[in-house]
Design an enzyme around this catalytic site. Structure first.
Site, mmCIF file in Angstrom:
data_model
loop_
_atom_site.group_PDB
_atom_site.id
_atom_site.type_symbol
_atom_site.label_atom_id
_atom_site.label_comp_id
_atom_site.label_asym_id
_atom_site.label_seq_id
_atom_site.Cartn_x
_atom_site.Cartn_y
_atom_site.Cartn_z
ATOM 1 N N LYS A 190 0.765 -1.176 0.009
ATOM 2 C CA LYS A 190 0.126 -0.108 -0.052
ATOM 3 C C LYS A 190 0.805 1.341 0.062
ATOM 4 O O LYS A 190 1.755 1.434 0.815
ATOM 5 C CB LYS A 190 -0.986 -0.059 1.151
ATOM 6 C CG LYS A 190 -1.877 -1.232 1.330
ATOM 7 C CD LYS A 190 -3.261 -0.878 -0.024
ATOM 8 C CE LYS A 190 -4.202 -1.942 0.521
ATOM 9 N NZ LYS A 190 -5.208 -1.878 -0.594
ATOM 10 N N LYS A 197 -14.555 -7.602 -6.591
ATOM 11 C CA LYS A 197 -14.614 -7.900 -5.131
ATOM 12 C C LYS A 197 -16.333 -8.109 -4.958
ATOM 13 O O LYS A 197 -17.048 -7.222 -5.477
ATOM 14 C CB LYS A 197 -14.155 -6.640 -4.321
ATOM 15 C CG LYS A 197 -12.830 -6.453 -4.400
ATOM 16 C CD LYS A 197 -12.312 -5.241 -3.327
ATOM 17 C CE LYS A 197 -10.990 -4.993 -3.525
ATOM 18 N NZ LYS A 197 -10.415 -3.909 -2.743
#
Length: 326
Positions: A149, A245
């Site tokens: 990230k 997702k």
């Protein structure tokens, strides 16, 4: 007659999970249980503030859908009754589970598919200072793939530190909409130099039309820009990979159709997740055949998982047991 019950649960994380938009220390999930008096089925979803969701709002959405579900609405009807998002996902996954239990088969048998094979998941490293990310990478250097990230082009030093600490591991970098187009142009060649496999969601949603016609030296992946099949045409012109997702798609029913269209367009498929328990990951296993990237590491980030949960050895995830889902 059916009965639907929804509740929220809190699952502490092993350590803070930090991305460009902030940090979290627990997974606050919504669980739906649907029973017909004999069979008890479950689905889990994660309300996500980025998409205007919170737990009370999702529970209210589910409560509004309760009469229709208890009256017998099926998964196809649910697609018309509710917008994509966490509420629809939790109900949809519970309906899949109920249908499989009522038929005495596994969920994949309902659509004539073989059982999903064991798959290797990415493991996510939270955004931190380069030294801290290098330490985390060293501890996980034997994993086949790490996902980093970042929160801007200045985080290149962290990517370099992770690459040095885990020289053989495949890397994905996830910017979570934190870059400008100028940042991307500067950062992309450096990520190629560091042998990064893919850069996920570099630009903010609504600002990524500039990617159309841009010849990126590194594959770009859409996450926040892609929710359902309605978003696919635009994303196909801007990205080479898309992250499907269940919470974004609003359930397994839409996600299966979306994944099929992704493959038909020749795009790379990534199967991703929000931070949740094994109950949230289990239905997503049905999306993994043919996926280039699998990112279902939610249970690995928890201090403890639900029981029964998925069997995960290292980064290898086994298909879900019937006692968990499907």
């Amino acid at each position: 007659m059916r009965r639907l019950v929804a509740r929220d649960e809190r699952w502490p994380l092993r350590e803070a999970f930090v991305i460009a938009r902030g940090a979290k220390r627990q997974a606050h999930v919504v669980v739906v249980e649907i029973t017909d008096g004999v069979h008890h089925a479950h689905g889990e979803a994660v309300p996500y503030a980025r998409y205007g969701e919170d737990v009370p709002g999702v529970l209210a959405q589910i409560d509004a859908l309760r009469p229709a579900i208890e009256a017998g609405a099926d998964r196809e009807a649910l697609l018309r009754l509710a917008p994509p998002g966490a509420a629809r996902n939790a109900i949809d996954c519970a309906l899949w589970d109920l249908e499989a239990k009522q038929a005495g088969v596994r969920a994949w048998d309902l659509v004539g598919r073989p059982p999903p094979s064991p798959v290797k998941t990415c493991y996510t490293l939270s955004r931190a200072a380069p030294a801290a990310m290098a330490k985390a990478a060293t501890a996980n250097a034997r994993r086949p793939m790490l996902k980093l990230k970042i929160a801007g082009a200045d985080d290149l030093a962290a990517v370099e530190a992770v690459r040095a600490a885990a020289p053989r591991t495949r890397l994905i970098v996830d910017a979570n909409e934190s870059l400008s187009f100028e940042d991307l142009q500067r950062l992309a060649p450096e990520l190629v130099r560091l042998d990064v496999q893919m850069l996920e969601q570099p630009l903010p949603v609504g600002e990524d039309a500039v990617l159309q016609g841009y010849e990126s030296p590194i594959p770009l992946g859409a996450d926040e820009s892609l929710h359902t099949r309605a978003d696919l045409e635009a994303c196909a012109a801007r990205y080479t990979c898309v992250n499907v997702k269940l919470d974004k798609a609003g359930g397994l029913t839409e996600a299966l159709a979306l994944a099929q269209d992704v493959r038909a367009r020749g795009l790379d498929l990534m199967v991703g997740c929000m931070v949740g328990t094994s109950l949230a990951m289990a239905p997503a296993m049905m999306l993994t055949p043919g996926a280039r990237f699998v990112d279902l590491d939610g249970p690995l980030l928890l201090a403890r998982d639900r029981e029964p949960g998925l069997s995960i050895l290292g980064s290898m995830i086994e298909p879900p047991p019937a006692g968990l889902w499907g």
